[in-house]
Scaffold this motif. Sequence first.
Motif, PDB file in Angstrom:
ATOM      1  N   ARG A  28       0.828  -1.212   0.000  1.00 28.54           N
ATOM      2  CA  ARG A  28       0.000   0.000   0.000  1.00 28.54           C
ATOM      3  C   ARG A  28       0.861   1.260   0.000  1.00 28.54           C
ATOM      4  NH1 ARG A  28      -1.794   3.335   3.672  1.00 28.54           N
ATOM      5  NH2 ARG A  28      -1.043   2.127   5.445  1.00 28.54           N
ATOM      6  N   LEU A  29       1.908   1.225   0.827  1.00 30.58           N
ATOM      7  CA  LEU A  29       2.800   2.394   0.908  1.00 30.58           C
ATOM      8  C   LEU A  29       3.542   2.621  -0.411  1.00 30.58           C
ATOM      9  CD1 LEU A  29       4.274   1.958   4.510  1.00 30.58           C
ATOM     10  CD2 LEU A  29       2.816   3.813   3.728  1.00 30.58           C
ATOM     11  N   LEU A  30       4.029   1.517  -1.015  1.00 38.56           N
ATOM     12  CA  LEU A  30       4.765   1.651  -2.273  1.00 38.56           C
ATOM     13  C   LEU A  30       3.833   2.132  -3.403  1.00 38.56           C
ATOM     14  CD1 LEU A  30       7.068  -1.514  -2.058  1.00 38.56           C
ATOM     15  CD2 LEU A  30       7.787   0.887  -1.964  1.00 38.56           C
ATOM     16  N   ALA A  31       2.591   1.650  -3.379  1.00 41.08           N
ATOM     17  CA  ALA A  31       1.626   2.114  -4.396  1.00 41.08           C
ATOM     18  C   ALA A  31       1.363   3.608  -4.230  1.00 41.08           C
ATOM     19  CB  ALA A  31       0.320   1.333  -4.265  1.00 41.08           C
ATOM     20  N   ALA A  32       1.244   4.041  -2.966  1.00 42.14           N
ATOM     21  CA  ALA A  32       1.023   5.472  -2.707  1.00 42.14           C
ATOM     22  C   ALA A  32       2.216   6.294  -3.179  1.00 42.14           C
ATOM     23  CB  ALA A  32       0.789   5.693  -1.216  1.00 42.14           C
ATOM     24  N   ALA A  33       3.429   5.765  -2.904  1.00 45.82           N
ATOM     25  CA  ALA A  33       4.641   6.466  -3.334  1.00 45.82           C
ATOM     26  C   ALA A  33       4.695   6.575  -4.849  1.00 45.82           C
ATOM     27  CB  ALA A  33       5.878   5.744  -2.804  1.00 45.82           C
ATOM     28  N   LYS A  34       4.298   5.478  -5.529  1.00 46.12           N
ATOM     29  CA  LYS A  34       4.317   5.496  -7.002  1.00 46.12           C
ATOM     30  C   LYS A  34       3.298   6.517  -7.538  1.00 46.12           C
ATOM     31  CE  LYS A  34       3.995   2.570 -11.110  1.00 46.12           C
ATOM     32  NZ  LYS A  34       3.238   3.568 -11.853  1.00 46.12           N
ATOM     33  N   ALA A  35       2.101   6.508  -6.957  1.00 43.24           N
ATOM     34  CA  ALA A  35       1.070   7.464  -7.403  1.00 43.24           C
ATOM     35  C   ALA A  35       1.556   8.900  -7.211  1.00 43.24           C
ATOM     36  CB  ALA A  35      -0.220   7.232  -6.612  1.00 43.24           C
ATOM     37  N   LEU A  36       2.249   9.117  -6.099  1.00 40.83           N
ATOM     38  CA  LEU A  36       2.782  10.452  -5.815  1.00 40.83           C
ATOM     39  C   LEU A  36       3.884  10.818  -6.800  1.00 40.83           C
ATOM     40  CD1 LEU A  36       2.717  12.897  -3.964  1.00 40.83           C
ATOM     41  CD2 LEU A  36       4.218  11.714  -2.375  1.00 40.83           C
ATOM     42  N   ALA A  37       4.744   9.840  -7.104  1.00 35.20           N
ATOM     43  CA  ALA A  37       5.835  10.098  -8.052  1.00 35.20           C
ATOM     44  C   ALA A  37       5.273  10.391  -9.446  1.00 35.20           C
ATOM     45  CB  ALA A  37       6.780   8.899  -8.097  1.00 35.20           C
ATOM     46  N   ASP A  38       4.228   9.654  -9.838  1.00 29.75           N
ATOM     47  CA  ASP A  38       3.610   9.891 -11.152  1.00 29.75           C
ATOM     48  C   ASP A  38       2.982  11.284 -11.211  1.00 29.75           C
ATOM     49  OD1 ASP A  38       4.379   7.373 -11.885  1.00 29.75           O
ATOM     50  OD2 ASP A  38       2.405   6.438 -11.563  1.00 29.75           O
ATOM     51  N   ALA A  39       2.298  11.641 -10.140  1.00 31.91           N
ATOM     52  CA  ALA A  39       1.662  12.977 -10.107  1.00 31.91           C
ATOM     53  C   ALA A  39       2.731  14.072 -10.179  1.00 31.91           C
ATOM     54  CB  ALA A  39       0.834  13.134  -8.835  1.00 31.91           C
TER      55      ALA A  39
ATOM     56  N   LEU B 176      -0.858  23.555 -15.316  1.00 31.44           N
ATOM     57  CA  LEU B 176       0.067  23.437 -14.182  1.00 31.44           C
ATOM     58  C   LEU B 176      -0.708  23.486 -12.861  1.00 31.44           C
ATOM     59  CD1 LEU B 176       2.812  23.274 -12.868  1.00 31.44           C
ATOM     60  CD2 LEU B 176       3.137  25.721 -13.298  1.00 31.44           C
ATOM     61  N   LYS B 177      -1.704  24.365 -12.801  1.00 30.57           N
ATOM     62  CA  LYS B 177      -2.505  24.452 -11.575  1.00 30.57           C
ATOM     63  C   LYS B 177      -3.240  23.128 -11.324  1.00 30.57           C
ATOM     64  CE  LYS B 177      -6.262  26.898  -9.316  1.00 30.57           C
ATOM     65  NZ  LYS B 177      -7.483  27.658  -9.484  1.00 30.57           N
ATOM     66  N   SER B 178      -3.839  22.578 -12.388  1.00 33.40           N
ATOM     67  CA  SER B 178      -4.559  21.303 -12.250  1.00 33.40           C
ATOM     68  C   SER B 178      -3.613  20.190 -11.813  1.00 33.40           C
ATOM     69  CB  SER B 178      -5.214  20.919 -13.572  1.00 33.40           C
ATOM     70  OG  SER B 178      -6.111  21.915 -13.978  1.00 33.40           O
ATOM     71  N   ALA B 179      -2.403  20.177 -12.414  1.00 38.84           N
ATOM     72  CA  ALA B 179      -1.419  19.155 -12.041  1.00 38.84           C
ATOM     73  C   ALA B 179      -1.023  19.302 -10.573  1.00 38.84           C
ATOM     74  CB  ALA B 179      -0.185  19.284 -12.936  1.00 38.84           C
ATOM     75  N   ALA B 180      -0.892  20.547 -10.120  1.00 40.28           N
ATOM     76  CA  ALA B 180      -0.540  20.788  -8.705  1.00 40.28           C
ATOM     77  C   ALA B 180      -1.673  20.335  -7.799  1.00 40.28           C
ATOM     78  CB  ALA B 180      -0.230  22.265  -8.493  1.00 40.28           C
ATOM     79  N   GLU B 181      -2.919  20.563  -8.225  1.00 41.49           N
ATOM     80  CA  GLU B 181      -4.064  20.107  -7.421  1.00 41.49           C
ATOM     81  C   GLU B 181      -4.081  18.581  -7.316  1.00 41.49           C
ATOM     82  OE1 GLU B 181      -7.227  21.945  -9.542  1.00 41.49           O
ATOM     83  OE2 GLU B 181      -7.263  23.741  -8.281  1.00 41.49           O
ATOM     84  N   GLU B 182      -3.805  17.912  -8.458  1.00 44.66           N
ATOM     85  CA  GLU B 182      -3.728  16.440  -8.441  1.00 44.66           C
ATOM     86  C   GLU B 182      -2.610  15.972  -7.522  1.00 44.66           C
ATOM     87  OE1 GLU B 182      -3.346  14.819 -12.361  1.00 44.66           O
ATOM     88  OE2 GLU B 182      -5.037  15.973 -13.144  1.00 44.66           O
ATOM     89  N   LEU B 183      -1.493  16.677  -7.584  1.00 38.57           N
ATOM     90  CA  LEU B 183      -0.349  16.319  -6.741  1.00 38.57           C
ATOM     91  C   LEU B 183      -0.707  16.486  -5.264  1.00 38.57           C
ATOM     92  CD1 LEU B 183       2.607  15.550  -6.414  1.00 38.57           C
ATOM     93  CD2 LEU B 183       3.228  17.925  -6.779  1.00 38.57           C
TER      94      LEU B 183
END
Length: 1999
Positions: free
Chosen positions: A333-344, A368-375
């Motif tokens: 779960r933690l690694l999946a979260a890290a990957k999702a964060l890295a992709d964002a 860029l704003k939308s990408a930051a919101e996703e991040l």
Amino acid sequence: MVMMRPSKKWRQNTLDLSRQKVGAQISAMNAATAQLVTLSAGEDEPDSQAVGAAVTVITSNMGDFSHDVRMLAALQEDDDSGKRLLDAAKKLAGAFSDLLNAAQPGQRDRQTLISAAKNVGEASQDVMEGVGETADDLDKIYQDTLLALAKGVANATATLVLKAKNVASTTDDQAQQNKVISTATSCALATSQLVACTKVVAPTISSPACQEQLIEAAKQVAHSVEDIVEAAQMACRDDKLLQDLGSAATAVTQALNDLLQHIKKGAGPTQAGESHELAVDTIITVTDRLFGSVGDAHEMVKQARQLAQATSMLVNAIKGQAESHPDSDTQKRLLAAAKALADATARMVEAAKGCASSPNDSEQQQMLKSAAEELRSATNAAASNALKKKLIKKLEIAARQAATSATQLMTASSAANRTNKNTTSHQQLEEQCKAVNDQLPRLVQGFRATQDNADSATAQLNLINASQEFIQPASALMNAANAAMPTIGDQAAALNLTHSIKAMSAALAELRSASGKAQEAVGFLEVDSALDQLTILDRELEEMRRAVEAGNLVALPGETPESCASKVGSTSKTVGSAMAQLLTAASQGNDNYVGISARDTANALRVLVDAVRGVAATTNDVQIQRLVVDSAMEVISKSIKLLDEAKNTMNDPENRDNQQRLNQVAKEVSNALNNCVNCLPGQRDVDNAIRQITESSQALATTQFPSTSKNFQEVQIEMNNAAVNLNQAASDIVTATRGTVQQLASSTNCYSTSYQEFVHSGLTMAGVSKDAETQNQIVGGLRSVSMVSSKLLLAAKSVSADPNAPNAKNLLAQAARAVTESINQLITICTVSAPGQKECDNALRQIQMMRNLLDSANEPVTDLSYFECLDSVMEKSKNLGEAMTGITNHAKKGELEDFCVCVQNFAGSVCGLAEASSQAAYLVGISDSASAPGRPGLVDQSQFARANQAIQMACQNLVNPASSQQQVLSAATIVAKHTSALCNACRLASSKTDNPVAKRHFVQSAKDVANSTANLVKAIKALDSDFSEENRLRCAEAAKPLTDAVEELTTFASSPEFASMPAKISPQAKIAQEPITSAGKSMIDGACSMLQAAKQLAVNPRDPPTYQLYSNHSKSVSDAIKRLVSSIRDSAPGQKECDDSLEILNKQVRNLDQASLAAISQSLPQQREKSLKGFHEQMISSAREIQELVDKVRSSAKSEPENLGHRVTMMASYFEPLSEGAIGAASQITNSKQQMHTLDLTKTVIESALQFIYSCKDGGGNPKAVHTHENIDTAAENTKDVLSDLLQSLEEAASQAGMVDSMIEKITKSITKTDERVSYSENASFVDFQTNMVRLAKQIAMTAQDMVGKSGTNVSALGGLANQMTRDYDLLASDSRGASATIANPDVANRIRTTVQDLGKCCIEIVQDAGNLQSNPSDNFARRDLADHARSVNEKVSFLLASLQAGSRGTQACINAASTVSGIIADLDTTIMFATAGTLNAEGDEVFADHRENILKTAKALVEDTKTLVAGAASNQEQLAGAAQQAVKTITRLADVVKFGAASLGSNQPEAQVLIINAVKDVASALADLISATKNASGKSVQDPAMLSLKESAKVMVTNVTSLLKTVKTVEDEAARGTRALESTVEAIGQEIKAYESSTPPDRKATAEDLIRYTKPITMATAKAVAAGNSCRQEDIIVAANMSRKAVFDLLSVCKAASTTAETTDIRNRTFQSGKTCALAYKTLLDNVNAIILKPSSEAKQNLIVVSRQVANAVTEIVQCAEAIKGTDWVDPEDPTVIAENELLGAANSIEAAAKKLAMLKPRQKAKEADMSLDFEEQILDAAKSIAAATAALVKSASAAQRELVAQGKIGATYHKTDMDDDGQWSEGLISAARMVAAATHSLCEAANAMVQGHASEEKLVAAAKEVAGSTAALLVACKVKADPGSVAMHRLQTAGNAVKKATDALVKAAKQAKDVVVEEENLTINKRMVGGIAQELQAQEEILRKEKELEKGKTESC
């Protein structure tokens, strides 16, 4: 007995609220305790006001503290806990008692005080634990660390003190040793204070006030350490000891820094388990910045880079956590979260690259704003909702702090309000305290719920909503407290209130910011949250039902049957209006407002359920309990269904079935609500009566009539009696609604009985009448009575359910009158009597029913204003008189038909008079100063209700078969009038509201009403032309949509969101109403008696006694009407208050006059109750409140008489504190000139206000008194002007003294105003507000930077900069309201508002820092804070600029471009100065030809850019931005190449250089105008005037570029460049004249003197031009052209600026026109010169002289305008008489300064025995002072004498250079004499000083005194030359001269005496002290020998 859920909830909520309040009270008292300890530092007596304020905090909190603690103890679950709490509270109270005893003045023992403070700390810790406010483990650790750090400081200080003692022991100098020991002792005491403060505030360290006191104590330690080091360095030279001491001092400083950092960190540090906490914090901060920077691509990319770094850290941290975790599922779960964060993060980086490559592309920025919101969302998910938790936690802290600050502000307000002299502000403050106190429980419940259940979305939303709803009442409380401040008598309480307001301001700013961010994070889940709440309410009702069955439902404290029933009634309407908003929002598809409406519905239902519980608990009738609870359960059940349907509708908005289902469910909820209200006690009785009436009415459907044995006459009498009884019963119902539920029940039962009797008698009458048509008419009349009876009972029911509903009582009265009218109509049909009898009876009933209106005139009955009421009374009384005359005349003549018409007219007039009287009495009541004035809402709900009722009644008349054609037309008129008013009200409401759903709904409702009205009018016209049944039915059909639309609109408008606050009429006001109401009642009584007599008169018109009786009664009616008219005129609202206010102001003028006289005679007693700072703050706050009220008073004086009294009284109440403040301030100012300035300016303000109030009294609020309105406006503007002058003077003085409280108050008010909605005209443009805001924001950023610079170099300048920032922010906040109102995008509008509010918060912080630094310039902590806050200001400014850019990117680019171009123009002006000075040289061996091609190419490129720019105005914002930026680049390049080209011409050709630079400057100016025109035209239609302006600007631009090209080609041609320069100048002057005529205001101010000064260059240039025309030489022409351009440009600029300072419009216009005339004449002159050059002729040259004279005449006119602008004060600065007066006054000032210097002198201290010589030195000083004072008086008298000579005409009042006669020579003599007096007096002062100090001889002093006497004589002679010997001024002059002579004689005498004594003394010294004597003898002999040698040498040389 098991406690029910609501009881448990009430207990828990009360516990939570009491805990919060107790915590807030202990925090405040602990902070005050720490302040007392801190103030006790030092040897001097502490600041008494600060001590008083601290003591007030403790004493004012103690009462509430004891109350809340007792409540907590009572609510504890076990008695022991309660007892322990009470014991702890008693101990704390004892500790505070000991503390206050120790702090008593005169018995101050620091150790006792510190010991008492420690006891307070310990006791407060015990109370906090008993209360249940104990800190959790983390906070406990924080407190322990705090105490440990404080002890660390104490240990480090102890070491330092030991080192200091070592240093002290090594020094031999006793004084130095004592100083070291003294500083060490002070340091030890300061440290003990710090430790004591730490112990006191540790239990409540989360409070900012406690933190502030601890920081202050730490600063005192820091300062004492610095003192030790400084003293040690002066006392010791041992490097080793000093090094040890320095190390110890460094250790203390480090310990202090650790302590301070720990305090600033605040409670709740980073949790150990969250290694990625820092990264999460960074992501929150950086994403906020990135969102705030949208519009600024560079800043966004910069923030994106930081964001990528932070997320990278977080990814690594999560990976590390995963690797170390033993559970594989968790690892995944933690690694999946890290990957999702890295992709964002990767997506965000890509978006940032796109943004960086295309900085002007708004789509890239949005990506860029939308990408930051996703991040951010990915971060939140990866970190287990850490982002959301953090934001909610921040909001919790902010909400807690806001609750604490609000509690303190309410306590401080209560304490201060006891000594508030202003009743209005007293009342307002009380009301606002109550409003905040009502709102506080919800806020406390909000943050308690999130603490208990942090993950609950419902709890989070409740906290956010509670926080946002808390802001408005808290802001209103702050404003009310500020308004009350100047009129509070207790200074300690006022100071405490000021501190509380500041704390509240900071807390609100934080709450506003935190709630906004939390809202964004949580999202809009209101519908789900509302459903959760309703489910909980459903469970509560089920539990309530079980309690009813079990019989254990008990009432909560404070619940009564009446209050609960009323709450059910009013809340049911609130639910209905919230539901209406929900339906509207759902139909519009607005998710946000569906959520808000769902939330409002749930909140209203929560109140409804509580009220239902109260109704059930306060009655013993089980049946009612069951009914009311069951009906509430039905409401909740249907409401849940409603919200579900709303969700479905939002999920599928296109589905019409969903919308229909939603509307159907809404109707079900509405029915359930009605059923719930019907269950209330009293309501059922009314329902029973309605049911009985309905049953009785069923008998009307039958054709069978009751049989009777009575004859027609008996039945008729019986029916008349029944009619009287029914009429009386209707009147009784109206009266009963003001009483109890039982009275209403009794009156409705009585009405039901009377109705049944009336129907029975009516049917009997129908049976007796054999005529079928008559029977039908009687039955129809009975049906009409039945219908109006039902309406009457429904209206009574409505009033009973909600007595405070708008217009409810009026509707009831109208319903009662409708019953009377129906009865009258029926009686008319079915009774046969003598002529006139039934008409008189009908009129009697009609009039008697009006009496209720005058019994209690507590609410408006019409929309009439006061003066319209008076007009109505006059008109109706005239009609009444005619009717009364008609009655007698027609009765005598037997014209009974006309008699009956007159009786009807009489009744109508009396009813109209009664109605107008009631309305006038109501307006008198609400205008009384003792009444609470109402507060307008978004709509006037009473107006809506009245309009609804009128339209419904009119539509009924339309469809009523009995209505005549005239009645139909009358009904149509009523409909048209009221629908028009409703449409206007809707339009106004739409423009005022921020709610987009409401905005659209009001607009749509107005359209629906207008369309329905149009259809109805068509139907009425058809009916009017053909009065058939078919057309009547069509009318009925057309009326239905209108009545439905109006009903729906009225329901929607009844929302509390739009509600106004009705006025409350006081008992005192009812006395004021008495003259009008008693006259009205007398008129009604007289009218009734008159009608009784008229009945007899109709039967027997010839009977004299009957006629006499009628005459007597008619006279009583006439007298009553006269009294009524007289009472309304005399009781005109506001007149008495205006008179009272005038008396107050006149009294203050007298006080100021007395103070001025005392100041002149230097006998103004110094007032000690406040410091100078305190008096200044009192004046500033008073002046600001007056300034805010001026426009409100002006508005009332013109059209709102009911508000005039309140507002005038309020305004007048501030003049007393203003006047007292001025006198107090003057008493503490030593400079007499400043004293008089303060008093005079204040007096001017009060005198202007007097004129204003006089004009307001004349206007009286009468909109028809138009002739008074101009005076009112003029007086208001004058008052505002002088107030601005006073405030500017005071604010500057305050800023120089470092007083920032008034600035913080102003910024806080400005922040609050940003939330207020304002409506602007359609012409208002976002671009205008955007332009101003950009300029102001940049000024604020520059000021912040200047403050950082001055904080290190010139601290005294900080106040002025802070003041400037305050003014700029005030303007910025005002413009932000306009920007938000005029921009189409609501998101950007909200962003602008929030960024401006955030900037205001930062401005408050930096202004506070500036004040701290000014009060303590060596405070490095404050300096560091100031630098930090300056960075915050700059950051917020950048966010604001980005927000504005997001609002309109293209226009923002134009604003930036215009700013850049103005910089280029300024640079070119500088270059022209260098060229003119002959210092503009090329760097190499360049020639102009090298640059020509480059210039031409760049100029052509600029033309292309111009075309693109003009096209950009009609295209999108992106293209406009690109065009503006490109144009700026090109003009920059063009300016540079032209400068290089000009330099290459060489410094030997300065005029040619100036020529070409002027040409490019013209191009730059034209471009600046073009950019401005493009910005204004952006987005406008082709026909808009802005587009025409753009075309004109484009033409000018092309013309100027062409001119530049021509100049470039001819500049090297010496034979042509002069002509080219001339042509260019003529063109430029023409353009400048056009610019001069524009409406753009000048950017600077100019004086009349400036105007005269700038006429001289015109004169010189004219001479040059004429000479050039005569010589025709090119070099002369180019010089004349360049000189002419500058002269004319400067003159026009100054002329426009100076014209704005003119006092009258005539002078302003004349000045403006004279400037234009001069420029045109000059242009003509240059045209003539050009013509001569092209074709020389003697005639042309002759004409040149004529034109030059025209220029000269125009210049003369300008000079005369300057004199007119200056008025009587105008002077020519070169007039010798003026110079003489200035010199005289200057000399007087100079002498006064010297006299002050003398006053400060003290005789020298001699190291010898005391003797009498000091007396002589004192005499010398006194004599010198006398001479200085006398000469000052002399010179002032000379000045007065000179003025008198001018007034007598012995000296010319005006001066001309050409006639320098003996006046001028005389003035020169006077000037030199005055200068001699001043110089001689200065010499005298220096000689006196030197002699007293022993540095000069007596001879020098005597010589100086004689010089004064001589120059005085010369001055007297100079004045006497032309003076009148007997004049007052000459007499004063002679007296002053004698005083000088007398004083100089005294000085000479004293000096000679001193000389004699000194000689004796010197002899004594030689005799007594041999060694000294021998030394003196040797020195004397040496001096004699030296003098002899010099003498011999001189003789030799002469030989």
